[in-house]
Design an enzyme around this catalytic site. Structure first.
Site, PDB file in Angstrom:
ATOM      1  N   ASP A  14       0.829  -1.213   0.000  1.00  0.00           N
ATOM      2  CA  ASP A  14       0.000   0.000   0.000  1.00  0.00           C
ATOM      3  C   ASP A  14       0.863   1.263   0.000  1.00  0.00           C
ATOM      4  OD1 ASP A  14      -2.347   1.431  -0.041  1.00  0.00           O
ATOM      5  OD2 ASP A  14      -2.706   1.262   2.124  1.00  0.00           O
ATOM      6  N   GLY A  15       0.313   2.327  -0.583  1.00  0.00           N
ATOM      7  CA  GLY A  15       0.981   3.637  -0.538  1.00  0.00           C
ATOM      8  C   GLY A  15       1.554   4.109  -1.872  1.00  0.00           C
ATOM      9  N   ASN A  16       1.243   3.407  -2.959  1.00  0.00           N
ATOM     10  CA  ASN A  16       1.750   3.809  -4.277  1.00  0.00           C
ATOM     11  C   ASN A  16       1.272   5.207  -4.671  1.00  0.00           C
ATOM     12  OD1 ASN A  16       2.762   1.258  -4.447  1.00  0.00           O
ATOM     13  ND2 ASN A  16       1.294   0.518  -5.972  1.00  0.00           N
ATOM     14  N   TRP A  19       2.904   7.929  -2.648  1.00  0.00           N
ATOM     15  CA  TRP A  19       4.318   8.050  -3.044  1.00  0.00           C
ATOM     16  C   TRP A  19       4.424   8.979  -4.261  1.00  0.00           C
ATOM     17  CZ3 TRP A  19       7.210   7.166  -7.404  1.00  0.00           C
ATOM     18  CH2 TRP A  19       8.600   7.062  -7.240  1.00  0.00           C
ATOM     19  N   ARG A  27      -0.800   9.401  -9.868  1.00  0.00           N
ATOM     20  CA  ARG A  27      -0.814   8.192  -9.038  1.00  0.00           C
ATOM     21  C   ARG A  27      -0.243   6.963  -9.767  1.00  0.00           C
ATOM     22  NH1 ARG A  27      -3.923   7.706  -4.637  1.00  0.00           N
ATOM     23  NH2 ARG A  27      -4.287   5.540  -5.169  1.00  0.00           N
ATOM     24  N   HIS A  31       2.223   3.343  -9.048  1.00  0.00           N
ATOM     25  CA  HIS A  31       1.933   1.926  -9.318  1.00  0.00           C
ATOM     26  C   HIS A  31       3.065   1.294 -10.131  1.00  0.00           C
ATOM     27  CE1 HIS A  31      -1.867   2.379  -7.471  1.00  0.00           C
ATOM     28  NE2 HIS A  31      -2.422   3.115  -8.427  1.00  0.00           N
ATOM     29  N   GLU A  61     -12.497  -4.319  -3.991  1.00  0.00           N
ATOM     30  CA  GLU A  61     -13.002  -2.963  -3.713  1.00  0.00           C
ATOM     31  C   GLU A  61     -12.317  -1.906  -4.589  1.00  0.00           C
ATOM     32  OE1 GLU A  61     -12.196  -5.152  -1.095  1.00  0.00           O
ATOM     33  OE2 GLU A  61     -14.331  -5.613  -1.004  1.00  0.00           O
ATOM     34  N   TRP A  63     -12.185  -1.564  -7.660  1.00  0.00           N
ATOM     35  CA  TRP A  63     -12.958  -1.157  -8.846  1.00  0.00           C
ATOM     36  C   TRP A  63     -13.605   0.196  -8.643  1.00  0.00           C
ATOM     37  CZ3 TRP A  63     -12.298  -3.938 -13.163  1.00  0.00           C
ATOM     38  CH2 TRP A  63     -11.953  -5.277 -13.056  1.00  0.00           C
ATOM     39  N   LEU A 125      10.737 -20.300  -4.490  1.00  0.00           N
ATOM     40  CA  LEU A 125       9.669 -19.462  -3.927  1.00  0.00           C
ATOM     41  C   LEU A 125       8.359 -19.634  -4.702  1.00  0.00           C
ATOM     42  CD1 LEU A 125       8.933 -16.895  -2.048  1.00  0.00           C
ATOM     43  CD2 LEU A 125       9.319 -15.595  -4.126  1.00  0.00           C
ATOM     44  N   ARG A 175       2.026  -4.818   6.304  1.00  0.00           N
ATOM     45  CA  ARG A 175       1.329  -3.780   5.552  1.00  0.00           C
ATOM     46  C   ARG A 175       2.158  -2.507   5.561  1.00  0.00           C
ATOM     47  NH1 ARG A 175      -4.896  -2.211   4.714  1.00  0.00           N
ATOM     48  NH2 ARG A 175      -4.522  -0.550   3.223  1.00  0.00           N
ATOM     49  N   ARG A 181      -4.972  -1.712   8.927  1.00  0.00           N
ATOM     50  CA  ARG A 181      -6.156  -2.552   8.681  1.00  0.00           C
ATOM     51  C   ARG A 181      -5.821  -3.652   7.674  1.00  0.00           C
ATOM     52  NH1 ARG A 181      -7.690   2.688   7.053  1.00  0.00           N
ATOM     53  NH2 ARG A 181      -7.178   3.031   4.864  1.00  0.00           N
TER      54      ARG A 181
HETATM   55  C1  IPE Z   1      -5.519  -2.585  -0.126  1.00  0.00           C
HETATM   56  O1  IPE Z   1      -5.168  -1.254  -0.271  1.00  0.00           O
HETATM   57  C2  IPE Z   1      -5.497  -3.267  -1.457  1.00  0.00           C
HETATM   58  C3  IPE Z   1      -4.194  -3.401  -2.088  1.00  0.00           C
HETATM   59  C4  IPE Z   1      -3.035  -3.053  -1.589  1.00  0.00           C
HETATM   60  C5  IPE Z   1      -4.220  -4.005  -3.365  1.00  0.00           C
HETATM   61  P1  IPE Z   1      -6.256  -0.098  -0.405  1.00  0.00           P
HETATM   62  O2  IPE Z   1      -5.499   1.177  -0.499  1.00  0.00           O
HETATM   63  O3  IPE Z   1      -7.195  -0.413  -1.492  1.00  0.00           O
HETATM   64  O4  IPE Z   1      -7.024  -0.228   0.977  1.00  0.00           O
HETATM   65  P2  IPE Z   1      -7.829   0.830   1.829  1.00  0.00           P
HETATM   66  O5  IPE Z   1      -8.812   1.481   0.915  1.00  0.00           O
HETATM   67  O6  IPE Z   1      -6.820   1.801   2.350  1.00  0.00           O
HETATM   68  O7  IPE Z   1      -8.441   0.030   2.914  1.00  0.00           O
HETATM   69  C1  IPE Z   2      -1.649   0.285  -3.292  1.00  0.00           C
HETATM   70  O1  IPE Z   2      -1.424   1.649  -3.375  1.00  0.00           O
HETATM   71  C2  IPE Z   2      -1.948  -0.323  -4.635  1.00  0.00           C
HETATM   72  C3  IPE Z   2      -3.369  -0.631  -4.844  1.00  0.00           C
HETATM   73  C4  IPE Z   2      -4.308  -0.555  -3.965  1.00  0.00           C
HETATM   74  C5  IPE Z   2      -3.735  -1.063  -6.162  1.00  0.00           C
HETATM   75  P1  IPE Z   2      -2.616   2.689  -3.345  1.00  0.00           P
HETATM   76  O2  IPE Z   2      -3.022   2.976  -4.746  1.00  0.00           O
HETATM   77  O3  IPE Z   2      -3.700   2.254  -2.446  1.00  0.00           O
HETATM   78  O4  IPE Z   2      -1.871   3.964  -2.754  1.00  0.00           O
HETATM   79  P2  IPE Z   2      -2.459   4.970  -1.669  1.00  0.00           P
HETATM   80  O5  IPE Z   2      -2.900   4.164  -0.506  1.00  0.00           O
HETATM   81  O6  IPE Z   2      -3.591   5.689  -2.331  1.00  0.00           O
HETATM   82  O7  IPE Z   2      -1.301   5.852  -1.363  1.00  0.00           O
HETATM   83 MG    MG Z   3      -4.051   2.486  -0.471  1.00  0.00          MG
END
Ligand code: IPE
Ligand code: IPE
Ligand code: MG
Length: 228
Positions: A14-16, A19, A27, A31, A61, A63, A125, A175, A181
């Site tokens: 998470d966090g792409n 970043w 955004r 990714h 979710e 989508w 792996l 995470r 979460r």
């Molecule tokens: C969880 O991240 C799903 C993935 C990393 C693929 P999200 O960014 O979608 O989750 P929420 O919305 O913060 O719970």
């Molecule tokens: C996780 O990064 C990748 C996916 C959920 C696909 P996010 O796209 O959720 O990045 P943030 O959480 O918005 O920074």
């Molecule tokens: Mg996210």
């Protein structure tokens, strides 16, 4: 003392988006960078002798995001798999994709079939990519199939119908990005996992971050409800 290496590590990457936004970039750049981080992480995990690595790449979710971002995210695994198909075969990495396939582009479905077949005899792996994956959906689908079978309804038999059939439960769940979460990831398989959260955004995750998580895991005492 000898270090314990977890058999199965799961990562919520998470966090792409943040970043990229921190750098004034769209955004999707995050990714793209996140996919590079995944590649390096997989190689490092393989080198460390980890048996199973499951990564969350797209949730049921996700989508809800803008069309342009969803399109980008649908295309990214195709590129990732195309690039790694040969490389991972030579590096003894076996690839499996879990999640619901029917909403995915046909081009991607065919690529998934090709790569899973190409790496099926590898013994290093196991890389499991959760794509269009939802933990609740997985459990509902397992329950449906279990009730249609002749098997008794119990935990052991339900596990036979999860996407992770024959894969041990998760030892360590990581995470990134400072969110605390589970976001509908591996709900069943993480029932007794050690949880590790870091503020690092996924594109910045590196070997040192991985080692930090493993060191923390080594300090944990797993009791599974029993006593020390
Ligand atoms: C969880 O991240 C799903 C993935 C990393 C693929 P999200 O960014 O979608 O989750 P929420 O919305 O913060 O719970
Ligand atoms: C996780 O990064 C990748 C996916 C959920 C696909 P996010 O796209 O959720 O990045 P943030 O959480 O918005 O920074
Ligand atoms: Mg996210």
């Amino acid at each position: 003392m000898k270090k314990k290496i977890p058999t199965h590590i799961a990562i919520i990457m998470d966090g792409n988006g943040r970043w990229a936004q921190k750098r004034g970039l769209p955004r999707n750049f995050g990714h793209r960078k996140g996919a590079e981080t995944l590649l390096k992480t997989v190689r490092y995990a393989n080198k460390l002798g980890i048996k199973y690595l499951t990564v969350y790449a797209f949730s049921t979710e996700n989508w809800k995001r803008p069309k342009e971002e969803v399109e980008y995210l649908m295309n990214l695994p195709f590129q990732f798999l195309e690039r790694t198909n040969k490389e991972f075969k030579n590096e003894n990495i076996k690839i499996k994709i879990i999640g619901t396939k029917n909403k995915l582009p046909e081009k991607l479905i065919n690529k998934i079939i090709e790569v899973e077949k190409n790496t099926e005899n590898n013994t290093g792996l196991n890389l499991i990519i959760a794509f269009n994956y939802g933990g609740k959906e997985e459990i509902v689908s397992a329950v449906k199939r279990l009730t249609q079978s002749n098997l008794e309804i119990n935990e052991e038999n339900l596990e036979k119908f999860l996407y992770t059939e024959n894969i041990p439960n998760v030892d360590l769940l990581i995470r990134t990005s400072g969110e605390y979460r589970i976001s509908n990831f591996l709900l069943w398989q993480t029932a007794y996992s050690e949880l590790y959260f870091t503020d690092v955004l996924w594109p910045d995750f590196n070997k040192k971050c991985f080692d930090d998580a493993l060191n923390e895991y080594n300090k944990r005492e797993r009791r599974f409800g029993g006593l020390k």
